[in-house]
Design an enzyme around this catalytic site. Sequence first.
Site, PDB file in Angstrom:
ATOM      1  N   CYS A  18     -32.729 -18.536  32.891  1.00  0.00           N
ATOM      2  CA  CYS A  18     -31.594 -18.271  32.006  1.00  0.00           C
ATOM      3  C   CYS A  18     -30.903 -16.955  32.366  1.00  0.00           C
ATOM      4  CB  CYS A  18     -32.033 -18.328  30.552  1.00  0.00           C
ATOM      5  SG  CYS A  18     -30.634 -18.652  29.430  1.00  0.00           S
ATOM      6  N   LYS A  23     -21.021 -21.211  22.516  1.00  0.00           N
ATOM      7  CA  LYS A  23     -22.399 -21.139  22.999  1.00  0.00           C
ATOM      8  C   LYS A  23     -22.886 -22.500  23.495  1.00  0.00           C
ATOM      9  CE  LYS A  23     -27.031 -19.654  21.550  1.00  0.00           C
ATOM     10  NZ  LYS A  23     -27.862 -19.116  20.450  1.00  0.00           N
ATOM     11  N   SER A  61     -29.588 -22.385  25.907  1.00  0.00           N
ATOM     12  CA  SER A  61     -29.208 -21.519  24.791  1.00  0.00           C
ATOM     13  C   SER A  61     -28.600 -20.259  25.390  1.00  0.00           C
ATOM     14  CB  SER A  61     -30.428 -21.189  23.925  1.00  0.00           C
ATOM     15  OG  SER A  61     -30.074 -20.308  22.878  1.00  0.00           O
ATOM     16  N   HIS A 106     -33.813 -23.287  29.706  1.00  0.00           N
ATOM     17  CA  HIS A 106     -35.151 -22.918  29.230  1.00  0.00           C
ATOM     18  C   HIS A 106     -36.064 -24.147  29.221  1.00  0.00           C
ATOM     19  CE1 HIS A 106     -34.537 -18.758  27.940  1.00  0.00           C
ATOM     20  NE2 HIS A 106     -33.348 -19.119  27.512  1.00  0.00           N
ATOM     21  N   GLU A 152     -39.083 -24.309  29.582  1.00  0.00           N
ATOM     22  CA  GLU A 152     -40.374 -23.993  28.967  1.00  0.00           C
ATOM     23  C   GLU A 152     -40.351 -24.067  27.443  1.00  0.00           C
ATOM     24  OE1 GLU A 152     -38.040 -20.272  28.688  1.00  0.00           O
ATOM     25  OE2 GLU A 152     -38.305 -21.813  30.228  1.00  0.00           O
ATOM     26  N   ARG A 165     -32.487 -19.394  12.087  1.00  0.00           N
ATOM     27  CA  ARG A 165     -32.444 -17.935  12.012  1.00  0.00           C
ATOM     28  C   ARG A 165     -31.000 -17.453  11.936  1.00  0.00           C
ATOM     29  NH1 ARG A 165     -33.342 -15.490  17.596  1.00  0.00           N
ATOM     30  NH2 ARG A 165     -31.167 -16.188  17.657  1.00  0.00           N
TER      31      ARG A 165
END
Length: 301
Positions: A142, A163, A192, A235, A237, A249
């Site tokens: 990333c 985004k 992300s 990502h 992982e 969040r």
Amino acid sequence: MPIRVQNDLPAKKILEDENIFMMDENRAMHQDIRPLRIGILNLMPLKEDTEVQLLRSLSNTPLQVDVTFLTTETYVGKNTATSHLDKFYQNFDDIKDTKLDGLIITGAPVEQMEFEEVTYWEELKKIMEWSKTHVTSTLHLCWGAQAGLYYHYGIKKYPLAQKMFGIYRHKVLKRREPLVRGFDDYFYAPHSRHTQTSKEDILANDRLTILAESEEAGIFIVMGDDGRRIFVMGHPEYDRITLDKEYKRDLAKGLEIEMPVNYYPHDDDEVRPCMMWRAHANALYSNWLNYYVYQNTPYEW
């Protein structure tokens, strides 16, 4: 894969509960083999979550791996206890006189800043320069991928209008390359991020090869210098609920955030997200360890 970590690393217990073989220091010392030495420069704010995710991703080959967690000395985040960092992490000065078989440089929540504005940029530059002579292959993730492309090849990043957030479909472009061995023609992976790199900039550099891309999310896997450096723009992982926690969040903070795409069944954020990227993520990390680290590292390294 038997992964060797410190006996009391919290991630060890979590992964053992998932039936992943984690080797403690005592048992590893009694095996007459040389383990692969893998450094993980963990720049993510929630370091313990990232430890679990990456150790899980590295757990799918029979190779023994000795993992060293690294952090920056010039910046210490507020989301991980100092006692955890002191006990389980090292700084660059601690390992600069040694050689590693592989190095992973994670993402970081600083992508909307210019590289030179990041507090630890000069330290990261030293680590990336050191990796040229002290690491067999480095895997960048990333923002770490954008930083590596910028430092090693002068490839800039550009802001996105919105985004890139969710699970996106990607197409394999170079099937003969071992890094994507075992991949289907199309596969999914999480993204992300607020920035991207240009396909045209990468194609203009004959030291770089694009291995996979997405119509929606753009470039995904880039290989540099025959695998000495590998760049993954998302990502792979991430676990099942990472994007869920990130989304909720930001909602709780009152931030403008769109629901992650292709993630919640029927776009209902009260429903458990679907996991549709784990198999290819495991293949990616296993292929990297086998073909670009293990196969290319001299025994005496």
